[in-house]
Design a protein around this motif. Structure first.
Motif, PDB file in Angstrom:
ATOM      1  N   MET A   1      13.568 -45.059 -60.873  1.00  0.00           N
ATOM      2  CA  MET A   1      12.376 -44.671 -59.977  1.00  0.00           C
ATOM      3  C   MET A   1      11.478 -46.080 -60.057  1.00  0.00           C
ATOM      4  O   MET A   1      10.739 -46.437 -59.089  1.00  0.00           O
ATOM      5  N   PRO A   2      11.118 -46.118 -61.428  1.00  0.00           N
ATOM      6  CA  PRO A   2      10.259 -47.560 -61.510  1.00  0.00           C
ATOM      7  C   PRO A   2      10.561 -48.745 -60.841  1.00  0.00           C
ATOM      8  O   PRO A   2       9.774 -49.569 -60.296  1.00  0.00           O
ATOM      9  N   ARG A   3      11.955 -48.959 -60.852  1.00  0.00           N
ATOM     10  CA  ARG A   3      12.410 -50.175 -59.754  1.00  0.00           C
ATOM     11  C   ARG A   3      12.156 -50.285 -58.322  1.00  0.00           C
ATOM     12  O   ARG A   3      11.781 -51.173 -57.966  1.00  0.00           O
ATOM     13  N   VAL A   4      12.311 -49.119 -57.866  1.00  0.00           N
ATOM     14  CA  VAL A   4      11.952 -48.852 -56.241  1.00  0.00           C
ATOM     15  C   VAL A   4      10.410 -49.092 -56.074  1.00  0.00           C
ATOM     16  O   VAL A   4       9.820 -49.803 -55.239  1.00  0.00           O
ATOM     17  N   ALA A   5       9.693 -48.640 -56.982  1.00  0.00           N
ATOM     18  CA  ALA A   5       8.143 -48.700 -56.785  1.00  0.00           C
ATOM     19  C   ALA A   5       7.783 -49.968 -57.215  1.00  0.00           C
ATOM     20  O   ALA A   5       6.903 -50.515 -56.324  1.00  0.00           O
ATOM     21  N   LEU A   6       8.408 -50.840 -57.904  1.00  0.00           N
ATOM     22  CA  LEU A   6       8.126 -52.418 -58.202  1.00  0.00           C
ATOM     23  C   LEU A   6       8.341 -53.283 -57.090  1.00  0.00           C
ATOM     24  O   LEU A   6       7.809 -54.026 -56.475  1.00  0.00           O
ATOM     25  N   ALA A   7       9.521 -52.719 -56.406  1.00  0.00           N
ATOM     26  CA  ALA A   7      10.022 -53.450 -55.356  1.00  0.00           C
ATOM     27  C   ALA A   7       9.246 -53.337 -54.011  1.00  0.00           C
ATOM     28  O   ALA A   7       8.964 -53.974 -53.248  1.00  0.00           O
ATOM     29  N   VAL A   8       8.805 -51.997 -53.977  1.00  0.00           N
ATOM     30  CA  VAL A   8       7.943 -51.839 -52.722  1.00  0.00           C
ATOM     31  C   VAL A   8       6.437 -52.255 -52.908  1.00  0.00           C
ATOM     32  O   VAL A   8       6.120 -53.087 -51.892  1.00  0.00           O
ATOM     33  N   ALA A   9       5.986 -52.532 -54.129  1.00  0.00           N
ATOM     34  CA  ALA A   9       4.833 -53.168 -54.422  1.00  0.00           C
ATOM     35  C   ALA A   9       4.884 -54.553 -54.195  1.00  0.00           C
ATOM     36  O   ALA A   9       4.205 -55.262 -53.433  1.00  0.00           O
ATOM     37  N   VAL A  10       6.078 -55.367 -54.494  1.00  0.00           N
ATOM     38  CA  VAL A  10       6.380 -56.571 -54.252  1.00  0.00           C
ATOM     39  C   VAL A  10       6.418 -56.939 -52.814  1.00  0.00           C
ATOM     40  O   VAL A  10       5.938 -57.922 -52.369  1.00  0.00           O
ATOM     41  N   LEU A  11       7.031 -56.214 -51.960  1.00  0.00           N
ATOM     42  CA  LEU A  11       7.177 -56.307 -50.614  1.00  0.00           C
ATOM     43  C   LEU A  11       5.899 -56.152 -49.871  1.00  0.00           C
ATOM     44  O   LEU A  11       5.396 -56.637 -48.962  1.00  0.00           O
ATOM     45  N   ALA A  12       5.061 -55.116 -50.265  1.00  0.00           N
ATOM     46  CA  ALA A  12       3.983 -54.792 -49.673  1.00  0.00           C
ATOM     47  C   ALA A  12       2.910 -56.204 -50.014  1.00  0.00           C
ATOM     48  O   ALA A  12       2.143 -56.587 -48.983  1.00  0.00           O
ATOM     49  N   ILE A  13       2.737 -56.544 -51.247  1.00  0.00           N
ATOM     50  CA  ILE A  13       1.946 -57.814 -51.433  1.00  0.00           C
ATOM     51  C   ILE A  13       2.520 -59.033 -50.498  1.00  0.00           C
ATOM     52  O   ILE A  13       1.675 -59.743 -49.998  1.00  0.00           O
ATOM     53  N   TYR A  14       3.741 -59.006 -50.645  1.00  0.00           N
ATOM     54  CA  TYR A  14       4.382 -60.302 -49.440  1.00  0.00           C
ATOM     55  C   TYR A  14       4.066 -60.245 -48.112  1.00  0.00           C
ATOM     56  O   TYR A  14       3.370 -60.944 -47.724  1.00  0.00           O
ATOM     57  N   VAL A  15       4.074 -58.918 -47.740  1.00  0.00           N
ATOM     58  CA  VAL A  15       3.954 -58.653 -46.177  1.00  0.00           C
ATOM     59  C   VAL A  15       2.479 -58.849 -46.075  1.00  0.00           C
ATOM     60  O   VAL A  15       1.959 -59.611 -44.931  1.00  0.00           O
ATOM     61  N   TYR A  16       1.695 -58.256 -47.027  1.00  0.00           N
ATOM     62  CA  TYR A  16       0.134 -58.336 -46.588  1.00  0.00           C
ATOM     63  C   TYR A  16      -0.198 -59.748 -46.930  1.00  0.00           C
ATOM     64  O   TYR A  16      -1.140 -60.310 -45.929  1.00  0.00           O
ATOM     65  N   GLY A  17       0.351 -60.457 -47.859  1.00  0.00           N
ATOM     66  CA  GLY A  17      -0.171 -61.827 -47.915  1.00  0.00           C
ATOM     67  C   GLY A  17       0.294 -62.619 -46.874  1.00  0.00           C
ATOM     68  O   GLY A  17      -0.694 -63.584 -46.415  1.00  0.00           O
ATOM     69  N   LEU A  18       1.585 -62.376 -46.105  1.00  0.00           N
ATOM     70  CA  LEU A  18       1.791 -63.331 -45.290  1.00  0.00           C
ATOM     71  C   LEU A  18       1.148 -63.049 -44.012  1.00  0.00           C
ATOM     72  O   LEU A  18       0.681 -64.147 -43.253  1.00  0.00           O
ATOM     73  N   VAL A  19       0.698 -61.610 -43.837  1.00  0.00           N
ATOM     74  CA  VAL A  19       0.037 -61.497 -42.473  1.00  0.00           C
ATOM     75  C   VAL A  19      -1.373 -61.670 -42.479  1.00  0.00           C
ATOM     76  O   VAL A  19      -2.046 -62.346 -41.919  1.00  0.00           O
ATOM     77  N   ASP A  20      -2.095 -61.852 -43.832  1.00  0.00           N
ATOM     78  CA  ASP A  20      -3.236 -62.566 -44.140  1.00  0.00           C
ATOM     79  C   ASP A  20      -3.323 -63.630 -43.936  1.00  0.00           C
ATOM     80  O   ASP A  20      -4.454 -64.425 -43.272  1.00  0.00           O
ATOM     81  N   VAL A  21      -2.487 -64.598 -44.373  1.00  0.00           N
ATOM     82  CA  VAL A  21      -2.325 -65.980 -44.296  1.00  0.00           C
ATOM     83  C   VAL A  21      -2.365 -66.442 -42.639  1.00  0.00           C
ATOM     84  O   VAL A  21      -3.150 -67.311 -41.894  1.00  0.00           O
TER      85      VAL A  21
END
Length: 166
Positions: A1-21
């Motif tokens: 379960m912690p791996r899934v949460a880490l993957a979702v967090a990385v994906l959320a940061i990636y998408v939010y950062g890309l959209v913000d740029v």
């Protein structure tokens, strides 16, 4: 379960950062150009997004300078557009008048002489072509017509030689 949460967090940061740029105004980016930041965030998902949030993102106090257009937005407010419109209208009117003169000259040549200045069927009183009664709408005599015209309304034809036109 912690791996899934880490993957979702990385994906959320990636998408939010890309959209913000992508949504940031190109004049407000710091460090690199906007295109460079998009490439960095896209190719290095976690590191690129982290660098964007730490270095490239504009400060909260930065306000985009308004971009003023060099011309009015509505065509009826644009003096250049109105001037060009008036010139095009004058050119079209001059072209229309030239065509009318050319058509009248061709018609006069086809009818047998320059003494016919009016359009066919308008103002004519049934006089034969070439007689004084065949001219229409002129208030004075034409250059090649004999004798002065009788004064009258502009639409009246000279009835000399034509007993039906009284």
């Amino acid at each position: 379960m912690p791996r899934v949460a880490l993957a979702v967090a990385v994906l959320a940061i990636y998408v939010y950062g890309l959209v913000d740029v992508i949504r940031t105004d190109r004049h407000l980016t710091r460090g690199f150009s906007k295109t460079t930041w998009i490439i960095m965030v896209a190719l290095l998902p976690l590191i690129g997004a982290a660098l964007w949030f730490l270095i490239g993102r504009p400060r909260a106090s930065a306000v985009a300078q308004p971009v003023y257009q060099h011309h009015p937005t509505a065509p009826d407010d644009d003096p250049d557009f109105l001037r060009n419109l008036e010139q095009r209208r004058r050119q079209a009117e001059a072209e229309r008048l030239r065509k009318l003169r050319d058509d009248a000259a061709r018609k006069n040549q086809a009818d047998g002489g320059p003494h016919h200045t009016g359009a066919t069927g308008t103002g004519s009183t049934g006089a034969a072509p070439g007689t004084a009664g065949g001219s229409s709408g002129a208030s004075g005599p034409a250059a090649d017509e004999p004798g002065p015209r009788k004064p009258g309304a502009a639409g009246e034809a000279n009835a000399e030689g034509n007993p039906e036109a009284k």
